[in-house]
Design a protein around this motif. Structure first.
Motif, mmCIF file in Angstrom:
data_model
loop_
_atom_site.group_PDB
_atom_site.id
_atom_site.type_symbol
_atom_site.label_atom_id
_atom_site.label_comp_id
_atom_site.label_asym_id
_atom_site.label_seq_id
_atom_site.Cartn_x
_atom_site.Cartn_y
_atom_site.Cartn_z
ATOM 1 N N UNK A 8 0.806 -1.218 0.000
ATOM 2 C CA UNK A 8 0.000 0.000 0.000
ATOM 3 C C UNK A 8 0.845 1.277 0.000
ATOM 4 N N UNK A 9 0.301 2.320 -0.578
ATOM 5 C CA UNK A 9 0.980 3.621 -0.561
ATOM 6 C C UNK A 9 -0.011 4.698 -0.109
ATOM 7 N N UNK A 10 0.536 5.784 0.422
ATOM 8 C CA UNK A 10 -0.270 6.942 0.835
ATOM 9 C C UNK A 10 0.003 8.079 -0.147
ATOM 10 N N UNK A 25 4.019 8.103 -0.508
ATOM 11 C CA UNK A 25 4.882 7.489 0.507
ATOM 12 C C UNK A 25 4.463 6.044 0.723
ATOM 13 N N UNK A 26 5.424 5.264 1.152
ATOM 14 C CA UNK A 26 5.096 3.866 1.433
ATOM 15 C C UNK A 26 4.547 3.749 2.854
ATOM 16 N N UNK A 27 4.302 2.544 3.278
ATOM 17 C CA UNK A 27 3.665 2.305 4.570
ATOM 18 C C UNK A 27 4.512 2.826 5.734
ATOM 19 N N UNK A 28 5.832 2.844 5.543
ATOM 20 C CA UNK A 28 6.733 3.323 6.605
ATOM 21 C C UNK A 28 7.005 4.829 6.475
ATOM 22 N N UNK A 29 6.200 5.491 5.672
ATOM 23 C CA UNK A 29 6.332 6.931 5.426
ATOM 24 C C UNK A 29 7.690 7.320 4.836
ATOM 25 N N UNK A 30 8.154 6.480 3.928
ATOM 26 C CA UNK A 30 9.335 6.848 3.142
ATOM 27 C C UNK A 30 8.837 7.409 1.821
ATOM 28 N N UNK A 31 9.290 8.612 1.429
ATOM 29 C CA UNK A 31 8.821 9.191 0.167
ATOM 30 C C UNK A 31 9.228 8.320 -1.025
ATOM 31 N N UNK A 32 8.273 8.066 -1.920
ATOM 32 C CA UNK A 32 8.537 7.273 -3.127
ATOM 33 C C UNK A 32 8.692 8.173 -4.341
ATOM 34 N N UNK A 315 -4.421 11.565 6.255
ATOM 35 C CA UNK A 315 -5.030 10.426 5.550
ATOM 36 C C UNK A 315 -4.779 9.144 6.338
ATOM 37 N N UNK A 316 -3.563 9.012 6.835
ATOM 38 C CA UNK A 316 -3.186 7.808 7.567
ATOM 39 C C UNK A 316 -3.972 7.713 8.877
ATOM 40 N N UNK A 317 -4.094 8.835 9.572
ATOM 41 C CA UNK A 317 -4.798 8.847 10.859
ATOM 42 C C UNK A 317 -6.293 8.559 10.648
ATOM 43 N N UNK A 318 -6.899 9.216 9.646
ATOM 44 C CA UNK A 318 -8.339 9.033 9.414
ATOM 45 C C UNK A 318 -8.650 7.635 8.891
ATOM 46 N N UNK A 319 -7.685 7.088 8.174
ATOM 47 C CA UNK A 319 -7.926 5.761 7.619
ATOM 48 C C UNK A 319 -7.800 4.687 8.681
#
Ligand SMILES: [Zn+2]
Length: 327
Positions: A8-10, A25-32, A315-319
């Motif tokens: 998954x990506x954000x 960003x990926x799941x670990x919040x690394x920018x892609x 987005x991550x918090x609301x999801x």
């Protein structure tokens, strides 16, 4: 297992009046990947098409598919309703009562969470400061085309009853001052916003070349190079910013004021006169000296996009309800 579940990506979007910034960003919040595209403001259809183009470019650059997007955060410069995804008013985007959240949810086929851009940036600034030290309360003061503050209180984004908490750009500073676009006279914004800084220098120079484009950055540059009229303008602007900082600190007892927006991008040329004005303001008051300590004032690194970071965090918090905005 589906691709989305496996990898998954954000997606974070910061939609400005002139440009759209997209970050994946990926799941670990690394920018892609990250892309910047011009904002299309002719109408809502053009805006959405422009957003899709920017998102496609970011997906291609990161070599991921739209199906991998878990959720999307979108920062919008205007009055938004995060619960319905409606943009009530975004003058710079030419939007009024537009269901941007619903439209983007359909187009991107992923949940979309909308918030005002300065509040998104406050979340991003909060994360940046937390990485340096534990903090619960801060104000992100954005000084650009407009002036507004985003508040993090007790570790949470504070919106107020109408999503207007922190809209200090429309606090009256000079009742005899200039008319503001909001209909009031002498708002903070009429003195410290970028266009107001440029206007004050233009008014101070009788022999000004009207063809020359003046921006707040050029006033800061001229002041640094010793231009006396630019220095007078910057001193007045910085004194007024210092007062705005004092309101925020005394109203909310925040641990930090983090500066953002186009005017703050002048870096030390912006911050040094503000610190000088704060020291002057506090000179006779031990209370003010404690509350307005220079250590509390922070500039973000120029390459840190607080609004897109905040969009992803929201987005991550609301999801995943219950997840804090901390990494
Ligand atoms: Zn106003």
């Amino acid at each position: 297992m589906s691709l989305r579940a496996a990898n998954p990506v954000w997606l974070g979007l910061d939609i400005g009046g002139t440009k759209i910034a997209v970050v994946l960003m990926d799941q670990e919040l690394r920018p892609l990947s990250g892309e910047i595209f011009p904002t299309q403001t002719a109408d809502a259809d053009a805006l959405v098409a422009g957003i899709e183009t920017a998102v496609c470019a970011a997906l291609t650059a990161a070599q991921v598919t739209a199906g991998q997007i878990t959720a999307v955060g979108v920062g919008v410069p205007g009055l938004v309703n995060p619960a319905t995804g409606e943009v009530h008013l975004a003058v710079n985007l030419n939007l009024q009562h537009y269901p941007l959240g619903t439209v983007l949810t359909e187009r991107l086929n992923a949940p979309v969470y909308l918030e005002n851009d300065v509040r998104m940036a406050a979340l991003g600034a909060f994360q940046y400061v937390q990485q340096q030290k534990p903090v619960s309360n801060l104000a992100y003061l954005s000084i650009g085309t407009g002036v507004s503050a985003g508040l993090i209180l007790d570790g949470q984004l504070y919106r107020g009853s109408h999503g207007m908490a922190g809209e200090i750009g429309h606090i009256i500073v000079d009742p005899a001052g200039e008319m503001c676009a909001c209909g009031l006279r002498g708002c903070l914004e009429t003195i410290i916003a970028g266009p107001a800084i440029a206007r004050q220098w233009q008014a101070a120079c009788a022999d000004f070349d009207d063809e020359k484009e003046i921006t707040a950055v050029s006033v800061y540059n001229a002041a640094q190079q010793g231009d006396p009229s630019a220095q007078t303008v910057i001193e007045h602007v910085s004194t007024t910013i210092a007062r705005a900082i004092q309101w925020l600190v005394m109203a909310y007892d925040v641990e930090h004021i983090v500066f953002g927006g186009g005017v703050a991008k002048s870096g030390a040329a912006f911050l040094d006169p503000v610190l000088h004005a704060l020291a002057k303001l506090s000179a006779g008051s031990p209370l003010a000296q404690t509350m307005l300590d220079a250590e509390k004032m922070m500039l973000l690194p120029s390459d840190y996009n607080a609004a897109t970071w905040g969009s992803i965090l929201l987005a991550r918090k609301n999801h995943k309800p219950g997840l804090s905005t901390e990494i």
